[in-house]
Write a protein that holds these residues in place. Structure first.
Motif, PDB file in Angstrom:
ATOM      1  N   ALA A   5      -0.577   2.880  20.733  1.00 27.12           N
ATOM      2  CA  ALA A   5       0.176   3.437  19.604  1.00 27.12           C
ATOM      3  C   ALA A   5      -0.023   2.626  18.331  1.00 27.12           C
ATOM      4  O   ALA A   5      -0.008   3.179  17.235  1.00 27.12           O
ATOM      5  N   CYS A   6      -0.219   1.324  18.455  1.00 29.48           N
ATOM      6  CA  CYS A   6      -0.257   0.478  17.255  1.00 29.48           C
ATOM      7  C   CYS A   6      -1.462  -0.470  17.248  1.00 29.48           C
ATOM      8  O   CYS A   6      -2.283  -0.432  16.332  1.00 29.48           O
TER       9      CYS A   6
ATOM     10  N   SER B 289       5.307  -6.919  13.106  1.00 29.30           N
ATOM     11  CA  SER B 289       4.240  -7.350  14.010  1.00 29.30           C
ATOM     12  C   SER B 289       4.466  -8.836  14.276  1.00 29.30           C
ATOM     13  O   SER B 289       4.920  -9.576  13.388  1.00 29.30           O
TER      14      SER B 289
ATOM     15  N   TYR C 191      -4.221  -7.014   1.088  1.00 34.29           N
ATOM     16  CA  TYR C 191      -3.222  -7.978   0.612  1.00 34.29           C
ATOM     17  C   TYR C 191      -3.916  -9.084  -0.195  1.00 34.29           C
ATOM     18  O   TYR C 191      -4.183 -10.174   0.315  1.00 34.29           O
TER      19      TYR C 191
ATOM     20  N   LYS D 278       7.252  -4.928   7.750  1.00 35.94           N
ATOM     21  CA  LYS D 278       6.747  -3.844   6.901  1.00 35.94           C
ATOM     22  C   LYS D 278       7.886  -2.866   6.698  1.00 35.94           C
ATOM     23  O   LYS D 278       8.379  -2.266   7.653  1.00 35.94           O
TER      24      LYS D 278
ATOM     25  N   GLU E 249       9.331  -2.037  10.376  1.00 36.00           N
ATOM     26  CA  GLU E 249       8.500  -2.425  11.523  1.00 36.00           C
ATOM     27  C   GLU E 249       8.184  -3.920  11.469  1.00 36.00           C
ATOM     28  O   GLU E 249       8.246  -4.526  10.403  1.00 36.00           O
TER      29      GLU E 249
ATOM     30  N   PRO F 187       0.843  -1.202   0.000  1.00 35.42           N
ATOM     31  CA  PRO F 187       0.000   0.000   0.000  1.00 35.42           C
ATOM     32  C   PRO F 187       0.879   1.255   0.000  1.00 35.42           C
ATOM     33  O   PRO F 187       2.021   1.219   0.473  1.00 35.42           O
TER      34      PRO F 187
ATOM     35  N   CYS G 193      -5.415   0.469  16.439  1.00 38.45           N
ATOM     36  CA  CYS G 193      -5.836   0.698  15.063  1.00 38.45           C
ATOM     37  C   CYS G 193      -6.053  -0.633  14.340  1.00 38.45           C
ATOM     38  O   CYS G 193      -7.008  -0.806  13.585  1.00 38.45           O
ATOM     39  N   HIS G 194      -5.151  -1.578  14.587  1.00 39.64           N
ATOM     40  CA  HIS G 194      -5.264  -2.896  13.954  1.00 39.64           C
ATOM     41  C   HIS G 194      -6.513  -3.624  14.471  1.00 39.64           C
ATOM     42  O   HIS G 194      -7.216  -4.272  13.709  1.00 39.64           O
TER      43      HIS G 194
ATOM     44  N   MET H 219      -6.388  -9.201  13.221  1.00 42.67           N
ATOM     45  CA  MET H 219      -5.583  -7.972  13.380  1.00 42.67           C
ATOM     46  C   MET H 219      -4.638  -7.688  12.218  1.00 42.67           C
ATOM     47  O   MET H 219      -3.807  -6.788  12.286  1.00 42.67           O
ATOM     48  N   VAL H 220      -4.740  -8.447  11.156  1.00 45.37           N
ATOM     49  CA  VAL H 220      -3.906  -8.224   9.964  1.00 45.37           C
ATOM     50  C   VAL H 220      -4.787  -7.612   8.875  1.00 45.37           C
ATOM     51  O   VAL H 220      -5.920  -8.050   8.671  1.00 45.37           O
ATOM     52  N   PHE H 221      -4.250  -6.626   8.163  1.00 43.63           N
ATOM     53  CA  PHE H 221      -5.035  -5.913   7.155  1.00 43.63           C
ATOM     54  C   PHE H 221      -5.109  -6.693   5.838  1.00 43.63           C
ATOM     55  O   PHE H 221      -4.678  -6.209   4.783  1.00 43.63           O
TER      56      PHE H 221
ATOM     57  N   HIS I 252       4.399   0.935   1.675  1.00 45.96           N
ATOM     58  CA  HIS I 252       4.601   0.036   2.813  1.00 45.96           C
ATOM     59  C   HIS I 252       4.714  -1.378   2.251  1.00 45.96           C
ATOM     60  O   HIS I 252       3.701  -2.005   1.973  1.00 45.96           O
TER      61      HIS I 252
HETATM   62  C1  HEC Z   1      -3.961   4.657  11.964  1.00 41.64           C
HETATM   63  C2  HEC Z   1      -4.007   3.211  11.982  1.00 41.64           C
HETATM   64  C3  HEC Z   1      -2.726   2.432  12.232  1.00 41.64           C
HETATM   65  C4  HEC Z   1      -1.851   2.552  13.285  1.00 41.64           C
HETATM   66  C5  HEC Z   1      -1.915   3.519  14.454  1.00 41.64           C
HETATM   67  C6  HEC Z   1      -0.817   1.546  13.077  1.00 41.64           C
HETATM   68  N1  HEC Z   1      -1.076   0.824  11.946  1.00 41.64           N
HETATM   69 FE1  HEC Z   1       0.033  -0.747  11.248  1.00 41.64          FE
HETATM   70  N2  HEC Z   1      -1.190  -0.850   9.625  1.00 41.64           N
HETATM   71  C7  HEC Z   1      -2.263  -0.013   9.357  1.00 41.64           C
HETATM   72  C8  HEC Z   1      -2.782  -0.315   8.024  1.00 41.64           C
HETATM   73  C9  HEC Z   1      -3.952   0.366   7.315  1.00 41.64           C
HETATM   74  C10 HEC Z   1      -2.001  -1.368   7.529  1.00 41.64           C
HETATM   75  C11 HEC Z   1      -2.164  -2.043   6.172  1.00 41.64           C
HETATM   76  C12 HEC Z   1      -0.980  -1.886   5.303  1.00 41.64           C
HETATM   77  C13 HEC Z   1      -0.495  -0.480   5.185  1.00 41.64           C
HETATM   78  O1  HEC Z   1      -1.214   0.403   4.716  1.00 41.64           O
HETATM   79  O2  HEC Z   1       0.620  -0.234   5.642  1.00 41.64           O
HETATM   80  C14 HEC Z   1      -1.019  -1.685   8.572  1.00 41.64           C
HETATM   81  C15 HEC Z   1      -0.113  -2.721   8.476  1.00 41.64           C
HETATM   82  C16 HEC Z   1       0.891  -2.982   9.385  1.00 41.64           C
HETATM   83  C17 HEC Z   1       1.827  -4.089   9.304  1.00 41.64           C
HETATM   84  C18 HEC Z   1       1.758  -5.214   8.292  1.00 41.64           C
HETATM   85  C19 HEC Z   1       0.919  -6.386   8.829  1.00 41.64           C
HETATM   86  C20 HEC Z   1      -0.547  -6.104   9.069  1.00 41.64           C
HETATM   87  O3  HEC Z   1      -0.955  -6.238  10.238  1.00 41.64           O
HETATM   88  O4  HEC Z   1      -1.302  -5.768   8.127  1.00 41.64           O
HETATM   89  C21 HEC Z   1       2.704  -3.933  10.325  1.00 41.64           C
HETATM   90  C22 HEC Z   1       3.900  -4.820  10.641  1.00 41.64           C
HETATM   91  C23 HEC Z   1       2.321  -2.740  11.059  1.00 41.64           C
HETATM   92  N3  HEC Z   1       1.186  -2.200  10.469  1.00 41.64           N
HETATM   93  C24 HEC Z   1       2.992  -2.247  12.148  1.00 41.64           C
HETATM   94  C25 HEC Z   1       2.538  -1.172  12.903  1.00 41.64           C
HETATM   95  C26 HEC Z   1       3.264  -0.593  14.014  1.00 41.64           C
HETATM   96  C27 HEC Z   1       4.639  -1.050  14.503  1.00 41.64           C
HETATM   97  C28 HEC Z   1       2.498   0.416  14.507  1.00 41.64           C
HETATM   98  C29 HEC Z   1       2.787   1.346  15.664  1.00 41.64           C
HETATM   99  C30 HEC Z   1       4.043   2.088  15.580  1.00 41.64           C
HETATM  100  C31 HEC Z   1       1.298   0.492  13.692  1.00 41.64           C
HETATM  101  N4  HEC Z   1       1.351  -0.484  12.732  1.00 41.64           N
HETATM  102  C32 HEC Z   1       0.274   1.398  13.896  1.00 41.64           C
HETATM  103  C33 HEC Z   1      -2.785   0.934  10.192  1.00 41.64           C
HETATM  104  C34 HEC Z   1      -2.220   1.346  11.380  1.00 41.64           C
END
Ligand code: HEC
Length: 206
Positions: free
Chosen positions: A168-169, A131, A187, A104, A129, A61, A172-173, A181-183, A78
């Motif tokens: 922080a993370c 997860s 994908y 990521k 990053e 994305p 949102c997931h 919890m995976v988007f 990403h």
């Molecule tokens: C505002 C919402 C939001 C927050 C807050 C957020 N994420 Fe995510 N994250 C997403 C989205 C939407 C995706 C789908 C792929 C993309 O757009 O990057 C994603 C995807 C990911 C992925 C890939 C695997 C998956 O679960 O889809 C990782 C690893 C990840 N994020 C790590 C983090 C980390 C580390 C933080 C905190 C520092 C974080 N994210 C905070 C929205 C968020």
């Protein structure tokens, strides 16, 4: 007669030696499979895994500044990868196994036109990053996942990182991701491969 036996014996020996030489040393094997298991320091910090660019790529994305009033929090591509063992498990069961890691890596938007036309093209690698799913280790975190950030800048990335606070993370997931919890909604590779192993589909397209 004896001579031809001798010759055959020598040839067989040579084949065995060549085969042994081609096999990776046992420790190299351990190192390779070890890449797919999260490692931690005594203080609980995750050690940045090696070789994630060779994991299975699932999507990329992009949230460019030009679509976010010039101020996207992550104005990059990403690129998302899943570790190979968890990919195999996902294909077979449609579930993210305990131990699943997603990597990521952020890539800046570089050129906006090429010989193929105007668009968004990959620039530089600028952030990393992870997860990680482990319901026992993260029994207090929501959903059994924890999130780690190893830096939002060019390499070198940090070698270790502490789990980020849920707010922080993970929040949102939990709120918006489609599958455990995976988007997966972003994908298509994960969506079409879910349970594909059961149906005997290959790694490639259908
Ligand atoms: C505002 C919402 C939001 C927050 C807050 C957020 N994420 Fe995510 N994250 C997403 C989205 C939407 C995706 C789908 C792929 C993309 O757009 O990057 C994603 C995807 C990911 C992925 C890939 C695997 C998956 O679960 O889809 C990782 C690893 C990840 N994020 C790590 C983090 C980390 C580390 C933080 C905190 C520092 C974080 N994210 C905070 C929205 C968020």
């Amino acid at each position: 007669m004896i001579n031809s036996f001798k010759r055959a014996g020598t040839t067989a020996l040579a084949v065995v030696f060549v085969a042994l030489a081609l096999l990776p040393a046992p420790e190299a094997f351990a190192e390779k499979t070890g890449e797919y298991t999260a490692k931690f320091k005594k203080d609980g910090q995750m050690i940045r895994p090696a070789g994630w660019r060779e994991w299975v790529f699932v999507g990329s994305p992009v949230t460019p500044n030009s679509l976010n009033a010039g101020a996207a929090p992550f104005p990059e591509f990403h690129s998302v990868y899943i570790d190979p063992q968890s990919w195999a498990h996902w294909k077979k069961t449609g579930k993210f196994r305990e131990g699943t890691m997603f990597a990521k890596e952020l890539t800046s938007v570089g050129a906006t036109k090429a010989t193929s036309g105007k668009g968004f093209f990959n620039g530089e690698l600028i952030g990393f990053e992870i997860s990680h799913k482990d319901s026992k280790r993260y029994s207090k975190e929501s959903g059994g996942w924890a999130y780690y950030t190893f830096g939002h800048h060019v390499e070198p990335y940090k070698d270790t990182a502490a789990a980020m606070p849920d707010a922080a993370c993970a929040a949102c997931h939990t709120a918006a991701a489609a599958d455990d919890m995976v988007f997966t909604q972003y994908y298509p590779i994960l969506r079409v491969s879910k349970n594909a192993g059961r149906k005997g589909a290959g790694l490639g397209g259908r």
